[in-house]
Design a protein around this motif. Sequence first.
Motif, mmCIF file in Angstrom:
data_model
loop_
_atom_site.group_PDB
_atom_site.id
_atom_site.type_symbol
_atom_site.label_atom_id
_atom_site.label_comp_id
_atom_site.label_asym_id
_atom_site.label_seq_id
_atom_site.Cartn_x
_atom_site.Cartn_y
_atom_site.Cartn_z
ATOM 1 N N THR A 1 0.660 -1.087 -0.071
ATOM 2 C CA THR A 1 0.124 0.080 0.011
ATOM 3 C C THR A 1 0.732 1.179 0.111
ATOM 4 O O THR A 1 2.199 1.159 -0.206
ATOM 5 N N ASN A 2 0.367 2.504 0.337
ATOM 6 C CA ASN A 2 1.262 3.808 0.115
ATOM 7 C C ASN A 2 1.351 4.304 1.405
ATOM 8 O O ASN A 2 2.140 5.565 1.213
ATOM 9 N N ARG A 3 0.855 4.105 2.594
ATOM 10 C CA ARG A 3 0.903 5.032 3.825
ATOM 11 C C ARG A 3 1.119 4.129 4.769
ATOM 12 O O ARG A 3 0.622 2.977 5.107
ATOM 13 N N ASN A 4 2.260 4.431 5.983
ATOM 14 C CA ASN A 4 2.305 3.610 7.028
ATOM 15 C C ASN A 4 2.524 4.575 8.170
ATOM 16 O O ASN A 4 3.172 4.381 9.160
ATOM 17 N N PHE A 5 1.433 5.586 8.409
ATOM 18 C CA PHE A 5 1.342 6.359 9.229
ATOM 19 C C PHE A 5 0.872 5.792 10.547
ATOM 20 O O PHE A 5 0.378 4.684 10.617
ATOM 21 N N VAL A 6 1.092 6.299 11.926
ATOM 22 C CA VAL A 6 0.500 5.832 12.992
ATOM 23 C C VAL A 6 -0.854 5.298 12.886
ATOM 24 O O VAL A 6 -1.667 6.287 12.449
ATOM 25 N N GLY A 7 -1.078 4.245 13.101
ATOM 26 C CA GLY A 7 -2.558 3.584 13.091
ATOM 27 C C GLY A 7 -3.131 3.636 11.959
ATOM 28 O O GLY A 7 -4.531 3.102 11.692
ATOM 29 N N ARG A 8 -2.223 3.643 10.903
ATOM 30 C CA ARG A 8 -3.023 3.451 9.401
ATOM 31 C C ARG A 8 -3.697 2.247 9.126
ATOM 32 O O ARG A 8 -4.852 2.085 8.598
ATOM 33 N N MET A 9 -3.371 1.098 9.473
ATOM 34 C CA MET A 9 -4.129 -0.307 9.372
ATOM 35 C C MET A 9 -4.574 -0.853 10.481
ATOM 36 O O MET A 9 -4.856 -2.054 10.603
ATOM 37 N N GLY A 10 -4.792 0.017 11.510
ATOM 38 C CA GLY A 10 -5.470 -0.677 12.775
ATOM 39 C C GLY A 10 -4.951 0.021 14.055
ATOM 40 O O GLY A 10 -4.954 1.520 14.149
ATOM 41 N N HIS A 11 -4.657 -0.710 14.853
ATOM 42 C CA HIS A 11 -4.132 -0.157 16.488
ATOM 43 C C HIS A 11 -3.063 0.725 16.240
ATOM 44 O O HIS A 11 -2.232 0.606 15.531
ATOM 45 N N VAL A 12 -3.241 1.986 17.142
ATOM 46 C CA VAL A 12 -2.232 3.041 17.005
ATOM 47 C C VAL A 12 -0.821 2.315 17.358
ATOM 48 O O VAL A 12 0.233 2.834 16.994
ATOM 49 N N GLU A 13 -0.619 1.243 18.152
ATOM 50 C CA GLU A 13 0.521 0.482 18.393
ATOM 51 C C GLU A 13 0.820 -0.518 17.222
ATOM 52 O O GLU A 13 1.726 -1.584 17.631
ATOM 53 N N SER A 14 0.197 -0.584 16.003
ATOM 54 C CA SER A 14 0.546 -1.615 15.180
ATOM 55 C C SER A 14 1.396 -0.878 14.319
ATOM 56 O O SER A 14 1.560 0.122 14.187
ATOM 57 N N GLU A 15 2.388 -1.639 13.208
ATOM 58 C CA GLU A 15 3.286 -1.308 12.379
ATOM 59 C C GLU A 15 3.018 -1.541 10.939
ATOM 60 O O GLU A 15 2.687 -2.698 10.658
ATOM 61 N N VAL A 16 3.368 -0.807 9.784
ATOM 62 C CA VAL A 16 3.009 -0.971 8.553
ATOM 63 C C VAL A 16 4.429 -0.578 7.894
ATOM 64 O O VAL A 16 5.038 0.399 8.052
ATOM 65 N N TYR A 17 5.023 -1.731 7.016
ATOM 66 C CA TYR A 17 6.231 -1.353 6.470
ATOM 67 C C TYR A 17 5.584 -1.193 5.003
ATOM 68 O O TYR A 17 5.007 -2.489 4.467
ATOM 69 N N LEU A 18 6.195 -0.584 4.157
ATOM 70 C CA LEU A 18 5.684 -0.611 2.644
ATOM 71 C C LEU A 18 6.737 -1.029 1.917
ATOM 72 O O LEU A 18 7.867 -0.928 1.861
ATOM 73 N N ALA A 19 6.250 -1.825 0.874
ATOM 74 C CA ALA A 19 7.156 -2.617 -0.120
ATOM 75 C C ALA A 19 6.719 -2.845 -1.583
ATOM 76 O O ALA A 19 5.421 -2.697 -1.653
ATOM 77 N N SER A 20 7.289 -3.364 -2.350
ATOM 78 C CA SER A 20 6.834 -3.860 -3.568
ATOM 79 C C SER A 20 6.217 -5.193 -3.434
ATOM 80 O O SER A 20 6.386 -5.777 -2.551
ATOM 81 N N PRO A 21 5.278 -5.630 -4.414
ATOM 82 C CA PRO A 21 4.526 -7.017 -4.415
ATOM 83 C C PRO A 21 5.565 -7.953 -4.489
ATOM 84 O O PRO A 21 5.563 -9.099 -3.665
ATOM 85 N N LEU A 22 6.776 -8.049 -5.006
ATOM 86 C CA LEU A 22 7.883 -9.104 -5.201
ATOM 87 C C LEU A 22 8.257 -9.141 -3.679
ATOM 88 O O LEU A 22 8.542 -10.464 -3.090
ATOM 89 N N THR A 23 8.659 -7.777 -2.808
ATOM 90 C CA THR A 23 9.190 -7.884 -1.671
ATOM 91 C C THR A 23 8.266 -8.472 -0.510
ATOM 92 O O THR A 23 8.607 -9.365 0.334
ATOM 93 N N ALA A 24 6.989 -7.976 -0.737
ATOM 94 C CA ALA A 24 5.961 -8.476 0.375
ATOM 95 C C ALA A 24 5.775 -9.940 0.263
ATOM 96 O O ALA A 24 5.437 -10.607 1.124
#
Lengths: 165, 419
Positions: B381-404
Motif C-alpha cells: 500500500t502507500n502509507r505507513n502512518f501511526v494507526g493507518r492499518m489498525g491499532h495505534v501501536e501496530s506497524e506497517v512497512y511499505l514494499a513492492s509486491p515481490l518483496t511483500a
Amino acid sequence: MNTKGKVFKYPDNVDTDVIIPARYLNTPNANELALHCMEDIDVNFVKEVKKGDVMVAGWNFGCGSSREHAPLVIKTCGTGCVIAKSFARIFYRNAINIGLPILECEQAADEIQAGNEVSVDFDSGVIVNHTNGKSYQAQPFPPFIQKIIKAGGLLASLKEEDKNE
Amino acid sequence: MGMTMTQKILAHHAGLESVVAGQLINAKLDIVLGNDITTPVAVNEFKKAGFDKVFNKDRVAIVLDHFVPNKDIKAAEQSKTCREFACAHCVSHFYDVGKMGIEHALLPEQGVVTAGDCIIGADSHTCTYGALGAFSTGVGSTDMAAGMATGMAWFKVPSAIKFNLSGKLPNNCSGKDVILTIIGMIGVDGALYKSMEFCGEGVKNLSMDDRLCICNMAIEAGAKNGIFPVDDVTHEYMKGRTEREPMVFAADDDAEYERVIDIDLSKIYPTVSKPHLPENTAPASELGNVKIDQVVIGSCTNGRMEDMEAAFKVLNGKKVAEGVRCIVIPATMQIMRECVERGYVTAFIDAGAVVSTPTCGPCLGGYMGILAKGERCIATTNRNFVGRMGHVESEVYLASPLTAAASALTGYITEYKEV
C-alpha cells in the motif's frame, strides 16, 4: 476576523489519519466525527479543547489523505485557527474551502509553546502570544483566496459570483 | 519562457496561451471523481449550496471502493447516498459492487481518463493518472462538489521537479521501488505544491503499471501531481480503451525546473519504508530480522495485473510461513477475473493466502485485515502512518509486491532474489 485561545502543539508531518482515523469515516456527520479528532496522537485534545483555541504545528501539517473530514473535525471541535510551518496542499485547499482559518508562520510555530495563550488576526496575519507578549507576522492570503474565505467557503463564493454575473 | 508538461496542460484547460508557476487560474475539468467516503460529504455540500444538476453526466465518476462490499450499516448508508445521487443525476461512470474496482486502477483500465486530461478527484491518490500524461490531482469534497456543479476548478500553477530517468530496473525491482527510493531521497514534503515530472530515456523501460504506481505515490512526497510523457507504451495502453480522443502535450525544451534529479534505474534496489513515514526507507536486504504478522498485496498503488503476476511468481507452489496472514486483493473485477483464469487464485489459496474482492479496505485501516496492538504488516500500500492499518501501536512497512510476497514465505521482511 480573529480568534483567541490556548495552544495545542504538535510536531512535523501530522497526517490526516491521526487527525481523523479512517476507521471512523463511515459517517459524514461532523459532530460524530469530531469526537475522535487527534485521538491517535493526543487522546486529551477533544476533552480539553475550547472554542477559539489554536493548534500550532511544524512542517507539512495535514499530509496524507484528501479527506475533508480532517479540517472539518478540527473546526467542529471549536479550534479557531491552525498555525504551522507549512501545510500539505490538499489540507490547505480543504481548510480554505470549508472556512477553517490557517496560517503559515515558521517562527511562531517554533517559538509558541503548548498551553500559551495566543490571539490571531486573520485579516492582518498578526499572531500575538499573550503569555510572553511576543508577536509575529504571518503571510496573509492572496486576494483570490481571501475572497473565498470572506464568502464563507468555496461554494458560497461560487454562489456569490453567480449572483453578480 | 518555456512551460513544463503540467503547465502546458493547465494553460490549455484555462484557455490561456501560457501560464507561469504561482499563477492562479480557473481550469476546465475533464473528469471529476469521488469515492464512497468523500462523495457523501460532497453530496451534502452540493445540495446545501442549492445546485440541482451536474455540469456533465459523462464527466463525473463515482466509485464505491473504500468500504464496499459495505463493511457495516453506516458504510451502507454512505454507499446508498452515492448510489442515489448517481442515479438522480444519471452519472454514467458510476461503479457499484460487481462492476467496481479501486478507483485509480479502474478509471485508467476502463478508459475513463486519458492523456491530456485535467482531472480532480476527492481522493489524494488521484495523482495516479499522470502516468497517462494527464494533469490529475487530489482535492477534497467541497472541490468535488464545486467541480461537479461547474466543471471548473481553481489551481495555483505549480513549479516542478524533473526526474531524469535512465537505464533499466533490475529484475527484482518495480515502479514501487523507484517511488519509495525517490520519497526516501526528497522526503514526505520534498515536492510540496510541486509537479514531479518524469522523463529521460529510462521512461521507455517502465511499463504502464510501473508508471501508474510511481505517479500514485507522488502525493506521498507532497506533490500536486506526478506526470509521465506520452510515448509508445502509453499509446499501446490507451488503444481501444479510451472513450475520448487523447491529447498529447510535451514539456518545452526550455521549461524551467526548480530542481533536476537524475535516477539510474539500474541502481535501484528492493526498498522498504519503515514506520511511520513513507520517507523512512531502507534496502529490504538490510532490515535484519523484522518479523511480520500480516502481508497485504493490493491497493491503488499495487493491485494491478503486473503486481498479481509478481505475487504469483513468488507464491506459486510455495507456502506462506506459519503464523503469517497473507491477503491478496486484485484491484478491479477485470484483474480479479484474469487472476481466476490464469490460475493465480488457486495458487494463492494453495499457498495459504486469502483472495478478496476489490477494496481499499486494509490500506486505510477500514476493514479486511485490521492489525491488533503490537502487530506488524508488510504491505504494497502507500502509507505507513501511526494507526493507518489498525491499532495505534501496530506497524506497517511499505514494499513492492515481490518483496511483500517473498516476506510472506519467510515470515520476516525479505528481499526477493531470482532463483
